[in-house]
Design an enzyme around this catalytic site. Sequence first.
Site, mmCIF file in Angstrom:
data_model
loop_
_atom_site.group_PDB
_atom_site.id
_atom_site.type_symbol
_atom_site.label_atom_id
_atom_site.label_comp_id
_atom_site.label_asym_id
_atom_site.label_seq_id
_atom_site.Cartn_x
_atom_site.Cartn_y
_atom_site.Cartn_z
ATOM 1 N N ARG A 1 -25.211 -7.116 24.724
ATOM 2 C CA ARG A 1 -26.334 -7.329 25.645
ATOM 3 C C ARG A 1 -27.401 -8.224 24.988
ATOM 4 N NH1 ARG A 1 -31.651 -6.918 26.019
ATOM 5 N NH2 ARG A 1 -31.594 -5.024 24.779
ATOM 6 N N ASP A 2 -28.063 -7.704 23.984
ATOM 7 C CA ASP A 2 -29.172 -8.436 23.361
ATOM 8 C C ASP A 2 -28.675 -9.705 22.654
ATOM 9 O OD1 ASP A 2 -31.859 -8.611 22.950
ATOM 10 O OD2 ASP A 2 -31.916 -7.339 21.193
ATOM 11 N N HIS B 1 -35.601 -0.610 17.463
ATOM 12 C CA HIS B 1 -34.879 -1.835 17.833
ATOM 13 C C HIS B 1 -35.636 -2.981 17.161
ATOM 14 C CE1 HIS B 1 -32.756 -4.369 20.993
ATOM 15 N NE2 HIS B 1 -33.786 -5.167 20.737
ATOM 16 N N HIS C 1 -36.080 -6.661 15.626
ATOM 17 C CA HIS C 1 -35.637 -8.056 15.494
ATOM 18 C C HIS C 1 -36.026 -8.557 14.109
ATOM 19 C CE1 HIS C 1 -34.132 -9.390 19.532
ATOM 20 N NE2 HIS C 1 -34.511 -8.132 19.760
ATOM 21 N N CYS D 1 -35.439 -14.980 20.825
ATOM 22 C CA CYS D 1 -36.698 -14.647 21.481
ATOM 23 C C CYS D 1 -37.148 -15.870 22.269
ATOM 24 C CB CYS D 1 -37.748 -14.276 20.433
ATOM 25 S SG CYS D 1 -39.401 -14.227 21.115
ATOM 26 N N ASN E 1 -31.587 -9.583 16.717
ATOM 27 C CA ASN E 1 -31.729 -8.237 16.185
ATOM 28 C C ASN E 1 -31.152 -8.222 14.772
ATOM 29 O OD1 ASN E 1 -31.451 -5.160 16.211
ATOM 30 N ND2 ASN E 1 -32.209 -5.634 18.255
HETATM 31 ZN ZN ZN Z 1 -33.978 -7.055 21.509
#
Ligand code: ZN
Length: 313
Positions: A15-16, A207, A209, A240, A249
């Site tokens: 996902r991320d 979470h 980054h 980002c 991440n």
């Molecule tokens: Zn994230």
Amino acid sequence: MNLPKTVTICEVGPRDGFQPEKSIIATTAKADIINRVAASGVPVIEIGAFVHPKAVPQMADTDEVARKVAKYPGAQYRALVSNRKGVERAIACGMNWVKLTHSASESHNLSNFNQPIASSVKGFEECLELAKTHGITASAAISVAFGCPFEGKIPLANLEVHIRRLTGYGIREISLSDTTGMGNPVQVYSIASHMVQTFPEVKWILHMHDTRGMALPNILAAMEAGISSFDASFAGLGGCPYAPGASGNIATEDLVHMLHEMGVNTGIDLDLAIENARLAKAIVGHETDSRILKAGKIADLILKKPCGQTKIG
Ligand code: ZN
């Protein structure tokens, strides 16, 4: 150091990690790497997001990914949802865990979700009701909890208001996200300690980054504060939108490597995690921020001959 014996890692790469990739990744490739991640021993996997396909085109096939993934025994699969439609999609493809998200700051919420926080959380109510009637667990995440690119540091009292609202809804698992890598270890220790003590009923997830290289020290600080669940992304994928070129991440293999070196168990096969990171890098077709993919494991160095035997310098 006050470290947990075991840490739970949630792989958020599908996902991320994949989300900001411009070229659409094949559904079969996504399902395949998710299966490999589960086989490596990762206990929790965020497989995608049920959000509007126009908002995040890369996540448009999350329904299909969910259906294709071989549900690995012991692995828990979850997906991000942003509204009732997202929960309906999760139900339709047999998901049993959804994650709701809003930002810690109004500016970031407006920028990311096109609405004020009040509207986001109002939407949560119907999501939670629908999820409950279908036996789906809902957790929550708060973005930019350690700093907002528009508003700076988030006052602790504001964070607490958000958390009290979420726990009031019955949510018992909350992820605090350092979305743009603005947290530092002292700040993370302070916030994490406060939250662990103030909300003992909550299972906390961080979470982090690695935008400015502080994700690992931040995770270490959080462990000292009593948190033992962390998100991570294979090969360190992600980014980002407010900082072009910024890291994703923390890389799963970097985190697992550090934890195993410190004697903290994850239940993850590090070699398989490294293979998965290589595969993720091949899928996206560009360089990533994984330290372990670049330098290898410490254990591998020890097995090799000293550099000096072949070349000096
Ligand atoms: Zn994230």
